[in-house]
Design a protein around this motif. Structure first.
Motif, mmCIF file in Angstrom:
data_model
loop_
_atom_site.group_PDB
_atom_site.id
_atom_site.type_symbol
_atom_site.label_atom_id
_atom_site.label_comp_id
_atom_site.label_asym_id
_atom_site.label_seq_id
_atom_site.Cartn_x
_atom_site.Cartn_y
_atom_site.Cartn_z
ATOM 1 N N PHE A 313 0.854 -1.190 0.000
ATOM 2 C CA PHE A 313 0.000 0.000 0.000
ATOM 3 C C PHE A 313 0.894 1.245 0.000
ATOM 4 N N ASP A 314 0.389 2.291 -0.614
ATOM 5 C CA ASP A 314 1.166 3.534 -0.647
ATOM 6 C C ASP A 314 1.145 4.277 0.672
ATOM 7 N N TYR A 315 0.058 4.214 1.372
ATOM 8 C CA TYR A 315 -0.073 4.978 2.616
ATOM 9 C C TYR A 315 -0.037 4.005 3.815
ATOM 10 N N MET A 316 1.147 3.816 4.340
ATOM 11 C CA MET A 316 1.367 2.985 5.528
ATOM 12 C C MET A 316 1.913 3.873 6.637
ATOM 13 N N PRO A 317 1.555 3.627 7.915
ATOM 14 C CA PRO A 317 2.050 4.471 9.011
ATOM 15 C C PRO A 317 3.577 4.464 9.068
ATOM 16 N N GLU A 318 4.149 5.655 9.114
ATOM 17 C CA GLU A 318 5.584 5.861 9.262
ATOM 18 C C GLU A 318 6.379 5.238 8.116
ATOM 19 N N LEU A 319 5.743 5.065 6.980
ATOM 20 C CA LEU A 319 6.440 4.403 5.880
ATOM 21 C C LEU A 319 7.561 5.268 5.306
ATOM 22 N N LYS A 320 7.356 6.576 5.301
ATOM 23 C CA LYS A 320 8.348 7.493 4.737
ATOM 24 C C LYS A 320 9.240 8.114 5.807
ATOM 25 N N TRP A 321 9.038 7.723 7.059
ATOM 26 C CA TRP A 321 9.805 8.328 8.142
ATOM 27 C C TRP A 321 11.187 7.718 8.197
ATOM 28 N N LYS A 322 12.188 8.526 8.511
ATOM 29 C CA LYS A 322 13.578 8.079 8.512
ATOM 30 C C LYS A 322 13.817 7.004 9.563
ATOM 31 N N TYR A 323 13.182 7.151 10.725
ATOM 32 C CA TYR A 323 13.422 6.203 11.814
ATOM 33 C C TYR A 323 12.305 5.146 11.943
ATOM 34 N N GLY A 324 11.494 5.025 10.947
ATOM 35 C CA GLY A 324 10.373 4.074 11.006
ATOM 36 C C GLY A 324 10.835 2.618 11.109
ATOM 37 N N TYR A 325 11.849 2.273 10.317
ATOM 38 C CA TYR A 325 12.329 0.880 10.309
ATOM 39 C C TYR A 325 12.909 0.456 11.657
ATOM 40 N N PRO A 326 13.874 1.227 12.218
ATOM 41 C CA PRO A 326 14.377 0.825 13.544
ATOM 42 C C PRO A 326 13.314 0.873 14.632
ATOM 43 N N MET A 327 12.325 1.792 14.478
ATOM 44 C CA MET A 327 11.279 1.847 15.493
ATOM 45 C C MET A 327 10.422 0.574 15.470
ATOM 46 N N ILE A 328 10.084 0.126 14.281
ATOM 47 C CA ILE A 328 9.280 -1.092 14.167
ATOM 48 C C ILE A 328 10.051 -2.284 14.713
ATOM 49 N N LEU A 329 11.356 -2.360 14.416
ATOM 50 C CA LEU A 329 12.170 -3.452 14.950
ATOM 51 C C LEU A 329 12.222 -3.401 16.468
#
Length: 349
Positions: A313-329
């Motif tokens: 999906f194009d609109y996912m929470p924090e998908l474009k945020w710089k720290y989204g990936y480490p936050m999810i981990l």
């Protein structure tokens, strides 16, 4: 059929042609020297009008026992039982004789009752008792009566009481064998009990059932013999068993009662140990299922998060945020650690 007897005891194995292991004539408690066939021995006793014949047979077939059957007038049903064996202990009374069946048992040496394939080996001794004869028929290599015959011949005063003395001696020897097996079996059951309740035990239900099966074989030898020995001790067998021997049979019956009580207690204990083993197996399975369920729940967290963020999906929470990936981990790791501590505290892991 002739068999040299001399002064030697009954041998433990017959020749292929002749099932007669020993044949002796006893007068005034003494064995008359010489070589005897069953026919000659019977004629000798009848001509003297005193004494008795003791014939020992090993696993005869119907043809081999025919001469003895005709000479002593044995009942055909009893002869059939003696030939085919695999009978339960019993005492049958016929007009001219008694027919008794004893099951012998032998303890089979082994390293551990939990790994043994056999603990108790059984055999049979059949006894035909008449006024002037006693005929023993053996099945099984461990049920030799040679030493018993030799012991009785060294006590001629006992043999003066007649052939019923041989019946008592056999019953006494068989029950003494039960006592020896029970003593050895008790040590095995103690080992099994310790193994069942040990903290780390690899004993399984299969081994427990093997011990119980062997105990049942011992029980099948002991329990049915109680009634025949009671009849012999209470004088229900007529003149074939003199009253002077009743007290001796009572003594054997007392020993058998002791054995029977111990066998019953062993059976109850083994049943309890089987139930305990099954309970331990069930508990172990429950513990295993708890562990599996706990790890499944822990793994379900990252699986769910990865599954959500794996959708295109194009609109996912924090998908474009710089720290989204480490936050999810971090969130995933924290959730997994929280579940791990929870399950550990509740002793699921």
């Amino acid at each position: 059929m002739t068999t040299p007897v001399g002064d030697s005891p009954e041998v433990t194995a017959p020749t292929e042609r002749d099932p007669v292991l020993a044949c002796g004539v006893y007068v005034d408690g003494m064995r008359i020297p010489g070589e005897w066939s069953p026919t000659r021995a019977a004629a000798e006793v009848r001509s003297r009008g005193e004494g008795f014949v003791w014939i020992g047979l090993f696993a005869p077939d119907a043809e081999q026992i025919r001469d003895v059957t005709e000479e002593f007038g044995l009942h055909e049903l009893a002869v059939e039982d003696a030939v085919h064996a695999h009978q339960r202990p019993k005492l049958e009374q016929y007009p001219d004789n008694l027919f008794a069946v004893f099951k012998t048992v032998r303890y089979v040496e082994h390293d551990s009752p939990t790994t043994a394939n056999e603990i108790v080996e059984s055999g049979e001794i059949m006894v035909f008792l008449g006024r002037d004869y006693v005929i023993t028929v053996r099945h099984g290599n461990h049920s030799s009566l040679g030493h018993l015959r030799k012991d009785l011949e060294q006590e001629p005063e006992r043999l003066t009481a007649g052939p019923a003395v041989v019946l008592h001696a056999i019953a006494d020897r068989v029950v003494d064998g039960y006592l020896e097996v029970v003593e050895a079996f008790e040590a095995d059951i103690d080992l099994v009990e310790n193994a069942v309740f040990a903290l780390r035990s690899d004993i399984g239900v299969e081994q427990m059932y093997l011990v119980k099966r062997e105990l049942m074989e011992l029980r099948r030898a002991v329990m049915p013999l109680i009634s025949p020995l009671r009849k012999l001790s209470e004088g229900h067998c007529g003149a074939l068993v003199p009253d002077t021997l009743r007290s001796y049979f009572r003594n054997v019956n007392d020993h058998l009662t002791t054995v029977a009580e111990r066998v019953v207690s062993f059976d109850e204990l083994i049943t309890t140990l089987v139930d305990a083993t099954l309970a331990k197996v069930s508990l172990q399975q429950n513990n295993d299922m708890r562990k599996i369920s706990s790890w499944v729940a822990i793994i379900a967290v990252p699986t769910m998060i990865v599954g959500v963020y794996g959708m295109n999906f194009d609109y996912m929470p924090e998908l474009k945020w710089k720290y989204g990936y480490p936050m999810i981990l971090s969130i995933t790791l924290a959730a997994c650690l929280m579940l791990y501590r929870l399950f550990k505290r509740n002793r699921w892991l």
